[in-house]
Write a protein that holds these residues in place. Structure first.
Motif, PDB file in Angstrom:
ATOM      1  N   SER A  25       0.834  -1.371   0.072  1.00 37.93           N
ATOM      2  CA  SER A  25      -0.121  -0.072   0.034  1.00 37.93           C
ATOM      3  C   SER A  25       0.712   1.414   0.037  1.00 37.93           C
ATOM      4  O   SER A  25       0.259   2.277  -0.120  1.00 37.93           O
ATOM      5  N   THR A  26       2.307   1.007   0.186  1.00 34.58           N
ATOM      6  CA  THR A  26       3.018   2.130   0.063  1.00 34.58           C
ATOM      7  C   THR A  26       3.407   2.830  -1.039  1.00 34.58           C
ATOM      8  O   THR A  26       3.657   2.052  -1.976  1.00 34.58           O
ATOM      9  N   LYS A  27       3.142   4.006  -1.596  1.00 35.32           N
ATOM     10  CA  LYS A  27       3.220   4.587  -2.871  1.00 35.32           C
ATOM     11  C   LYS A  27       4.302   5.460  -2.962  1.00 35.32           C
ATOM     12  O   LYS A  27       4.732   6.044  -1.946  1.00 35.32           O
ATOM     13  N   ALA A  28       5.043   5.735  -4.026  1.00 34.89           N
ATOM     14  CA  ALA A  28       6.098   6.332  -4.208  1.00 34.89           C
ATOM     15  C   ALA A  28       5.737   7.902  -4.138  1.00 34.89           C
ATOM     16  O   ALA A  28       4.390   8.045  -4.774  1.00 34.89           O
ATOM     17  N   PRO A  29       6.506   8.782  -3.726  1.00 43.11           N
ATOM     18  CA  PRO A  29       6.152  10.235  -3.818  1.00 43.11           C
ATOM     19  C   PRO A  29       5.772  10.498  -5.298  1.00 43.11           C
ATOM     20  O   PRO A  29       6.164  10.094  -6.136  1.00 43.11           O
ATOM     21  N   ALA A  30       4.748  11.440  -5.049  1.00 45.88           N
ATOM     22  CA  ALA A  30       4.188  11.855  -6.303  1.00 45.88           C
ATOM     23  C   ALA A  30       5.057  13.167  -6.934  1.00 45.88           C
ATOM     24  O   ALA A  30       5.810  13.762  -6.182  1.00 45.88           O
ATOM     25  N   PRO A  31       5.337  12.807  -8.125  1.00 43.30           N
ATOM     26  CA  PRO A  31       6.435  13.820  -8.940  1.00 43.30           C
ATOM     27  C   PRO A  31       6.229  15.162  -8.611  1.00 43.30           C
ATOM     28  O   PRO A  31       5.072  15.546  -8.541  1.00 43.30           O
ATOM     29  N   THR A  32       7.184  15.925  -8.513  1.00 41.33           N
ATOM     30  CA  THR A  32       7.075  17.410  -8.335  1.00 41.33           C
ATOM     31  C   THR A  32       7.669  18.079  -9.498  1.00 41.33           C
ATOM     32  O   THR A  32       8.745  17.722 -10.038  1.00 41.33           O
ATOM     33  N   SER A  33       6.941  19.090 -10.113  1.00 38.19           N
ATOM     34  CA  SER A  33       7.511  19.800 -11.342  1.00 38.19           C
ATOM     35  C   SER A  33       7.813  21.180 -10.929  1.00 38.19           C
ATOM     36  O   SER A  33       7.326  22.024 -10.114  1.00 38.19           O
ATOM     37  N   PHE A  34       8.863  21.672 -11.706  1.00 35.88           N
ATOM     38  CA  PHE A  34       9.726  23.074 -11.735  1.00 35.88           C
ATOM     39  C   PHE A  34       9.780  23.796 -12.949  1.00 35.88           C
ATOM     40  O   PHE A  34       9.779  23.022 -14.097  1.00 35.88           O
ATOM     41  N   ASP A  35       9.318  25.100 -12.483  1.00 37.70           N
ATOM     42  CA  ASP A  35       9.848  25.802 -13.753  1.00 37.70           C
ATOM     43  C   ASP A  35      10.603  26.776 -13.319  1.00 37.70           C
ATOM     44  O   ASP A  35      11.172  27.103 -12.397  1.00 37.70           O
ATOM     45  N   PHE A  36      10.735  28.012 -14.178  1.00 33.48           N
ATOM     46  CA  PHE A  36      11.766  29.046 -13.714  1.00 33.48           C
ATOM     47  C   PHE A  36      10.772  30.099 -12.862  1.00 33.48           C
ATOM     48  O   PHE A  36      11.537  31.189 -12.382  1.00 33.48           O
ATOM     49  N   GLY A  37       9.662  30.110 -12.598  1.00 31.41           N
ATOM     50  CA  GLY A  37       8.978  31.067 -11.751  1.00 31.41           C
ATOM     51  C   GLY A  37       8.374  32.165 -12.722  1.00 31.41           C
ATOM     52  O   GLY A  37       8.945  32.317 -13.958  1.00 31.41           O
ATOM     53  N   PRO A  38       7.611  32.811 -12.109  1.00 32.84           N
ATOM     54  CA  PRO A  38       7.360  34.077 -12.783  1.00 32.84           C
ATOM     55  C   PRO A  38       8.331  34.983 -13.126  1.00 32.84           C
ATOM     56  O   PRO A  38       9.556  35.256 -12.374  1.00 32.84           O
ATOM     57  N   VAL A  39       8.177  35.938 -14.291  1.00 35.68           N
ATOM     58  CA  VAL A  39       9.331  36.609 -14.683  1.00 35.68           C
ATOM     59  C   VAL A  39       9.206  38.187 -13.811  1.00 35.68           C
ATOM     60  O   VAL A  39       8.136  38.585 -13.529  1.00 35.68           O
ATOM     61  N   ALA A  40      10.225  38.519 -13.336  1.00 33.34           N
ATOM     62  CA  ALA A  40      10.463  39.493 -12.398  1.00 33.34           C
ATOM     63  C   ALA A  40       9.775  40.902 -12.946  1.00 33.34           C
ATOM     64  O   ALA A  40       9.699  40.924 -14.264  1.00 33.34           O
ATOM     65  N   ALA A  41       9.910  41.963 -12.056  1.00 37.35           N
ATOM     66  CA  ALA A  41       9.367  43.215 -12.809  1.00 37.35           C
ATOM     67  C   ALA A  41       9.979  43.755 -13.844  1.00 37.35           C
ATOM     68  O   ALA A  41      11.151  43.193 -13.895  1.00 37.35           O
ATOM     69  N   PRO A  42       9.387  43.995 -14.788  1.00 43.30           N
ATOM     70  CA  PRO A  42      10.192  44.661 -16.200  1.00 43.30           C
ATOM     71  C   PRO A  42      11.296  45.545 -15.823  1.00 43.30           C
ATOM     72  O   PRO A  42      11.134  46.414 -14.969  1.00 43.30           O
ATOM     73  N   VAL A  43      12.256  45.167 -16.617  1.00 44.30           N
ATOM     74  CA  VAL A  43      13.554  45.950 -16.405  1.00 44.30           C
ATOM     75  C   VAL A  43      13.342  47.411 -17.172  1.00 44.30           C
ATOM     76  O   VAL A  43      12.482  47.574 -18.044  1.00 44.30           O
ATOM     77  N   THR A  44      14.186  48.359 -16.760  1.00 45.42           N
ATOM     78  CA  THR A  44      14.118  49.389 -17.728  1.00 45.42           C
ATOM     79  C   THR A  44      14.577  49.169 -19.094  1.00 45.42           C
ATOM     80  O   THR A  44      15.790  48.510 -19.441  1.00 45.42           O
ATOM     81  N   PRO A  45      14.132  49.939 -20.171  1.00 48.72           N
ATOM     82  CA  PRO A  45      14.578  49.664 -21.536  1.00 48.72           C
ATOM     83  C   PRO A  45      16.074  49.707 -21.548  1.00 48.72           C
ATOM     84  O   PRO A  45      16.394  50.756 -21.229  1.00 48.72           O
TER      85      PRO A  45
END
Length: 205
Positions: A25-45
């Protein structure tokens, strides 16, 4: 005596059955997905926008090992030639796709109009990106760094204007997949900033 032995055997069988049922009945841990996260505040042109107002940014190319959602790391203190996969962690997309999205977003934040290859029009320069390295390397069991090496080539028409290789490393905040994902995102942003600085130095059309 025989009855006692039978009871003993029955108890052992029952205990073993319960143990096996628990293991099953012991199950393997559920896979965890990662990305780069949200893009930070816009930089100055940046000055890149004045040098190159519009740019076709092709998707990042790279080796087949980066065209998968599996997350890899290297124990450089044990065997630097062996890439090991995290068992229960995955990327939300392939590293090539994640870096393509991040570079385009950061270049656009720098004030450059980003076009796709489908939007190609005459005279618009083309930026091609080739990823040579994208890895989390452990120098010890508790310390790792994210390393990215990206080769950028700018073309006008079929003529190569310039080519530059950008390499960056960032220390991971933790010695695991989450720390590697965070550090690789930060490294990608640092390379994007270097890329914008380089584009600003290129001769205008």
């Amino acid at each position: 005596m025989n009855h006692n032995r039978l009871r003993s055997c029955a108890a052992i069988v029952a205990a073993c059955t319960a143990l096996l049922a628990g293991c099953a009945s012991t199950k393997a841990p559920a896979p965890t997905s990662f990305d780069f996260g949200p893009v930070a505040a816009p930089v100055t042109p940046t000055p890149a926008a004045a040098a190159i107002p519009a740019l076709i940014v092709a998707d990042v190319n790279g080796p087949a090992t980066l065209d998968t959602d599996r997350m890899f790391y290297r124990l450089t203190y044990a065997n630097a030639q062996q890439a090991l996969p995290y068992a229960y962690n995955r990327w939300a997309a392939t590293p090539l796709q994640l870096l393509s999205q991040r570079m385009k977003a950061r270049i656009a934040q720098g004030g450059v109009k980003v076009l796709s290859t489908l939007d190609a029009t005459g005279g618009v320069p083309v930026l091609r990106l080739e990823m040579d390295e994208f890895s989390q390397n452990f120098a010890s069991a508790t310390q790792s760094t994210a390393n990215i090496s990206l080769r950028a080539s700018l073309f006008r028409g079929h003529q190569l204007v310039d080519q530059r290789t950008f390499t960056r490393s960032t220390e991971a905040p933790s010695a695991d997949a989450a720390g590697g994902a965070s550090a690789l995102a930060a490294t990608s942003d640092a390379i994007a900033a270097d890329l914008l600085t380089w584009l600003a130095t290129l001769p205008p059309r």
